[in-house]
Design a protein around this motif. Sequence first.
Motif, PDB file in Angstrom:
ATOM      1  N   SER A  75       8.793  -1.313   2.474  1.00  0.00           N
ATOM      2  CA  SER A  75       9.779  -0.240   2.450  1.00  0.00           C
ATOM      3  C   SER A  75      10.115   0.155   3.883  1.00  0.00           C
ATOM      4  O   SER A  75       9.424  -0.241   4.834  1.00  0.00           O
ATOM      5  N   ARG A  76      11.160   0.951   4.020  1.00  0.00           N
ATOM      6  CA  ARG A  76      11.526   1.425   5.366  1.00  0.00           C
ATOM      7  C   ARG A  76      10.384   2.236   5.973  1.00  0.00           C
ATOM      8  O   ARG A  76      10.045   2.063   7.143  1.00  0.00           O
ATOM      9  N   ASP A  77       9.799   3.149   5.200  1.00  0.00           N
ATOM     10  CA  ASP A  77       8.696   3.952   5.731  1.00  0.00           C
ATOM     11  C   ASP A  77       7.526   3.082   6.164  1.00  0.00           C
ATOM     12  O   ASP A  77       6.883   3.341   7.184  1.00  0.00           O
ATOM     13  N   ARG A  81       5.995   2.823   9.887  1.00  0.00           N
ATOM     14  CA  ARG A  81       4.556   2.939  10.120  1.00  0.00           C
ATOM     15  C   ARG A  81       4.039   1.748  10.929  1.00  0.00           C
ATOM     16  O   ARG A  81       3.232   1.911  11.850  1.00  0.00           O
ATOM     17  N   ILE A 168       3.301   9.513   8.731  1.00  0.00           N
ATOM     18  CA  ILE A 168       4.692   9.189   8.446  1.00  0.00           C
ATOM     19  C   ILE A 168       5.426  10.331   7.739  1.00  0.00           C
ATOM     20  O   ILE A 168       6.599  10.545   7.955  1.00  0.00           O
ATOM     21  N   PRO A 172      10.653  12.472   8.495  1.00  0.00           N
ATOM     22  CA  PRO A 172      11.999  12.756   7.989  1.00  0.00           C
ATOM     23  C   PRO A 172      12.424  14.203   8.154  1.00  0.00           C
ATOM     24  O   PRO A 172      13.608  14.492   8.256  1.00  0.00           O
TER      25      PRO A 172
END
Length: 198
Positions: A75-77, A81, A168, A172
Amino acid sequence: MEIAAIIVAAGRGTRAGGGVPKQWRSLAGRRVADWSVEAFTAHPAISRVVLVLHPDDLGQAEGFHDVTVALGGASRDASVRAGLEALEADPPDLVLIHDVARPLVPRHVIDGVINALSHSAGAAPALAVTDALWRGVAGNVAGTQDTMGSIAPKPRRAFTTRRSLPPIAPIPAARRMMWKLRGSPGLTSPSPRATKQI
C-alpha cells in the motif's frame, strides 16, 4: 539542518491506463520519475533522497544517481514506511514525502513547505477548491455544495522528525497545516490532453 525527501514510486498507476506504470512513461523526452527525482536531488536544501520502488521496477533504478532505493510495500502507507525505515539509521531533521506522479513540482512549492516546517510540525501544499461541487444521491443531483473555505490537499506531505522518525499514522494529519501553497499537476487518469503530453 538536514532535509531528506522520500519519493514514493511503487504504485502501478492503473488509473492512468496504458499498461505501463505512469512513472516510467515519457514526458518531454524523459521518464516521469526522472523529473520528480531531479526536482529534489537538484534542490540545494535537500541532502538525501529515498526513491521507493516496486520490486518489479528495481531495474529502472540504474538511471538514478545520488538516491537511496527502498522496496515499496503493498500500500502507499507501507511504501512511505519503507522510505522512513531507509532513513532510520541516521534520521534527518525534516522529511518531505512526494508522489512520483507529480513531476512538475516547482521549487517554490518545495521551498514553501520547508519554510512552513520552521513553525509547524507538519505541512502540505493544497489548492483552493474553485470548481462547482454537486451533491449526489442515488445517481441524481441533490443540490450544490458550498466550497467557501474548502481546500484540496496534494498527495505530498512533510514533517519535522525531532531526530526520530514518527509512526506512520500521524503523518496524514499534517495535510491540514499548510494550504496556501499552489500545488502542481499530477498524472492520475487518462485524458486526451494528458495522453498528448505524455
